[in-house]
Scaffold this motif. Sequence first.
Motif, mmCIF file in Angstrom:
data_model
loop_
_atom_site.group_PDB
_atom_site.id
_atom_site.type_symbol
_atom_site.label_atom_id
_atom_site.label_comp_id
_atom_site.label_asym_id
_atom_site.label_seq_id
_atom_site.Cartn_x
_atom_site.Cartn_y
_atom_site.Cartn_z
ATOM 1 N N TYR A 91 6.451 33.090 57.844
ATOM 2 C CA TYR A 91 6.960 34.183 58.142
ATOM 3 C C TYR A 91 6.378 35.276 57.207
ATOM 4 C CZ TYR A 91 10.237 38.215 58.459
ATOM 5 O OH TYR A 91 11.015 39.403 58.472
ATOM 6 N N SER A 92 6.527 35.159 56.007
ATOM 7 C CA SER A 92 6.114 36.378 54.764
ATOM 8 C C SER A 92 4.649 36.334 54.974
ATOM 9 C CB SER A 92 6.133 35.742 53.668
ATOM 10 O OG SER A 92 7.638 35.511 53.255
ATOM 11 N N THR A 95 4.005 38.639 58.255
ATOM 12 C CA THR A 95 4.554 40.270 57.937
ATOM 13 C C THR A 95 3.521 40.630 57.232
ATOM 14 O OG1 THR A 95 6.870 39.222 57.721
ATOM 15 C CG2 THR A 95 6.453 41.350 57.055
ATOM 16 N N TYR A 98 0.440 41.537 59.390
ATOM 17 C CA TYR A 98 0.698 42.757 60.380
ATOM 18 C C TYR A 98 0.930 43.941 59.785
ATOM 19 C CZ TYR A 98 3.191 45.520 63.501
ATOM 20 O OH TYR A 98 3.676 46.481 64.310
ATOM 21 N N ARG A 99 1.475 43.953 58.530
ATOM 22 C CA ARG A 99 1.611 45.395 57.727
ATOM 23 C C ARG A 99 0.209 45.824 57.372
ATOM 24 N NH1 ARG A 99 7.052 45.442 55.867
ATOM 25 N NH2 ARG A 99 8.134 45.404 57.825
#
Length: 131
Positions: A91-92, A95, A98-99
């Motif tokens: 997940y990290s 994220t 994506y950022r």
Amino acid sequence: MNYISYKASRCLTSFIRAELRWRSRGGCFPAAHLKSSLTMTKLLEWLFGVSLVGAVWALVTFDLLDLSLPQTYREVAWPMPLYLLVSFGCYSLATVGYRVATFNDCDEAARELQEQIKEAKEDLRKKGLKM
């Protein structure tokens, strides 16, 4: 009356006046400034969540409450922290990816920075520094 008692009486008087103003408006003065001291920080939220999951994991894995859970529950619960750690890592990573992919370019800030660099170079040339 000495200076300290004078200051204390002034502080108390201003507090009473402020509370009376709040009460006349229908508010509750003392609780207004306490809200910030009662909020949980993100660290405390994460520590609370991890300790809660850890406690449930220990109860299920080691059968501390004598719940007589089937053996399959304990076999599934035993590697659960590792699965949660890998899931959190995925997940990290997603994220952060994506950022980075949706990071906005700031053309105006880039132009401003280029102008500042030119001004700094010009200022250094005036002071005798050669580049």
